[in-house]
Design an enzyme around this catalytic site. Structure first.
Site, PDB file in Angstrom:
ATOM      1  CG  ASN B  25      -9.634  24.432 -20.759  1.00  0.00           C
ATOM      2  OD1 ASN B  25      -8.574  25.505 -20.281  1.00  0.00           O
ATOM      3  ND2 ASN B  25     -10.222  24.841 -20.785  1.00  0.00           N
ATOM      4  CG  ASP B 214     -13.549  15.780 -18.152  1.00  0.00           C
ATOM      5  OD1 ASP B 214     -14.535  15.980 -18.098  1.00  0.00           O
ATOM      6  OD2 ASP B 214     -12.420  17.024 -18.261  1.00  0.00           O
TER       7      ASP B 214
END
Lengths: 339, 339, 339
Positions: B25, B214
């Site tokens: 991320n 996810d």
């Protein structure tokens, strides 16, 4: 070794790549979105290079508009796509890049024209992404050529102002929609913007957005007719606002109009920042994609009629029909002119 | 678990890969989904290899279940993830693979345990994907080891039967939901299954599905608390039905329960074939993901409470709370046993 | 529109691509493996195209050898890599492609030579992958040029025969190896070959293999010196045997020799079919990669000495040293000749 110098001119560029299984659908047709992404990559390179040929702020060319483009012939896995990009007009703060895509079968040597497109870019400073820098002028072969470019520039400027005003709302479909209604095939995807989607100043490449849009439109079209579908054309696309790294992008597609042999899908792109949520959701891009349905020999198939429900859907259908008839008339006029 | 040293034999395997920007991320934490995908890749290789060591039909190991797994420490870009997989139990028609993930900082040499998981596979014939072939037995170090494996086998078999019965409905949220409600953060993505998502017999790898799950769960969690979120654990996942190439997969995530420091997200995976639309939509997988919210120093942050609306949401909240308390009690018991 | 015709000649090709975050390591240096993969893609296109210009079996150019190549200057994220490939020699059953990579900074306009390479291809029939078809002859600018090509052809033919004989064994390192020993940094990765790694006849692209080899070599080098490392050169690579879709590839790297400023890593590629396990593991490729260690300003750093253990390691060290001294002498001679 005597490898010739790469002829790297400031205002044109060639790029090529072999088409892989991942670039195509199950029957081997390369996705329109892959072609659009390559077109934009070529445009971005040639535009950025040109805007940095003069002293001043370093800048990147940001895509603001793609003119209507048609997919003239399908491209298949194993073929080499050759993308040629050239700067064809410059205004003070924007430039036009014309791009041509040829598909080459390296086994038979056969070549075909797959796509022609025109893109408009604006140079954004690397120091301050909101600052638009100046574009160095190009030289034209003739005064006529420059004049034609100026006309295209004025036309797209006008259209960009018009579409800004009109922003369609996304409505979730009713539960358990009936087959062949708008709600039945409406589809959304969300995508978390990652580093490899982005330019050097952490904004999403226009080509990445177009690839997602084509993906959603393709799913909508396939849900409507349950066959092999391919992109036939894309209406002019305006990039209203930039999308930053770390945003979640919601891409929604819905059928607006269906003719005997084609489907028009409106695709809406909304962005929300996960970390600056107070800024809220905003419309970044919208466009109309036209898809056709193909049989095993790549011949067009009839498309099931669209069941319309409510005034809103009726209005969008009429508008889509008007665009369809206008494009048809334009194609006929182009053909006659060529004969 | 005592996964042994990597000896490259038929029944164990080591795999490693450097973590790249796209695996993580914005703040550099590698997505739990990437770890799950690597775990499944190792399991699939070791399982497939084992099932083909005896004469008979060629087959591929298909994932049917992942046991509850916890993400023990975060993994960062630039670290090397080492995945060790070993077959730890075989029944007549299924096998258990235990997998351990170590993250190594190759600059400092530091290593940490990132994840431990147990996966169940069933061998499907390459000639006929619906035919389940026999699994060659492994040798156990002791009768006790075999007995423990048999208990795990019976336990998962029972649970798989139970979850088959219970299938939750996906409902679209009401328009303009208030912040911190279930509807506000509920998110869906669609994904058109492509060739590189698939195994040799054109079914989606379990790891690809878990990565998408996810991804959606992470977006739901980030929308609820607008911070950096990471996967803390995943409940046991059962793969009810296979997903074929050419399907559209819809992955929906919604909050079920929120404690002071964690969020539980239910993720539902539905598949529809575009070309065999008459088969309709079916539920392929479902699972509960737990996420936590982190500050800049990777310390857990408090999570905003969840605003519940309606009986259904209340029931799911209570069920989530029960799971949360049960897991907490189990963790405490494990700790005490270790002391 | 007046976009110029793509100048597509049978025996040369240009290909370019912008370098993205995923192409580079943490500090922004593009991996040597990415460059090697682009070089091979260009070679494969130009070779396949040429071999199909005459009537006869349709065929694909399969990579059999890459000559020793040096990475002359680092390439960074955001730069455009221009790859130019040209056929420079043809024998009855093989052809040589010379490739040049220029890196262009599109912001400053600066260009630098990043790599020059020479690759040998053999045309394999699409009907029968074991059948080698004939290569149409090219025209040479002079008799001297043809004669030089013939010498290169004879030299590589001899070397390919020699390396076939010598196949090094892979031994797992002892547990808990001491820092700076061979065992300490030895690394393996495994990769399950998927559709997008493969050519039209389902064999792995040579470029994909080279990218994996560079990845492992980079991990070995980083483990040895805990700094930012980059590929400096690659010794001649011979592709002994093809690797098919559905294989698991094990790529192992180990240090053989270390000088003051460079590390030589031997990389061994073994393939096993998961479904035809009885065929066993076979050595597909092997090569020596040389890496250097860089500080924050991209200046070379000293490399920790290698601790040698046992006769085998000593022998490999001596052989590596001989290669190192030979290359050094060759570089000096080349320099003198140019002055």
């Amino acid at each position: 070794m005597s490898v010739p110098q790469a002829r790297v001119e400031a205002s044109s560029l060639q790029l090529c790549r072999i088409m892989r299984p991942d670039d195509a659908n199950i029957v081997g047709n390369v996705h329109g979105g892959i072609i659009l992404k390559m077109i934009e990559e070529a445009g971005c390179i040639v535009g950025t290079r040109h805007c940095n040929t003069q002293n001043g702020d370093r800048c990147l060319a940001a895509l603001v508009r793609v003119e209507k483009t048609e997919f003239l012939s399908p491209v298949f896995i194993g073929e080499v796509a050759h993308v040629t990009a050239e700067i064809t007009y410059t205004s003070k703060h924007s430039l036009e890049v014309q791009v041509k895509v040829m598909a080459e079968n390296i086994l038979t040597g056969a070549k075909k024209l797959a796509n022609k497109a025109a893109l408009w870019y604006v140079p954004c400073s690397l120091q301050n992404v909101d600052k638009i820098t100046e574009v160095p002028p190009i030289k034209y072969a003739s005064a006529e050529q420059e004049e034609e470019g100026r006309k295209r520039y004025e036309a797209q400027k006008m259209e960009r102002l018009e579409t800004k005003a009109r922003i369609e709302e996304v409505v979730s479909p009713a539960p358990n929609p009936e087959q062949h209604t708008v709600g039945f095939s409406q589809s959304s995807l969300i995508h978390l913007v990652g580093p490899s989607d982005c330019t050097l100043h952490d904004y999403v490449h226009g080509g990445v957005t177009m690839k997602l849009m084509d993906e959603v439109a393709g799913i909508v079209a396939a849900r409507h007719c349950n066959t092999n579908v391919v992109t036939a054309s894309v209406d002019a696309i305006n990039f209203h606002r930039k999308i930053k790294k770390g945003c979640v992008v919601t891409v929604t597609g819905r059928l607006t109009f269906v003719s005997n042999k084609s489907m028009e899908i409106e695709v809406l792109v909304d962005a929300t920042s996960l970390v600056e949520a107070e800024k809220g959701k905003y419309r970044a891009v919208s466009a109309f994609f036209t898809f056709i349905s193909l049989d095993k020999d790549n011949k067009p198939l009839p498309v099931p009629p669209l069941k319309i429900d409510g005034e809103e859907e009726q209005r969008r259908f009429e508008e889509g029909k008007a665009r369809y008839l206008q494009n048809k008339a334009k194609r006929l006029a182009d053909k006659e002119r060529q004969q």
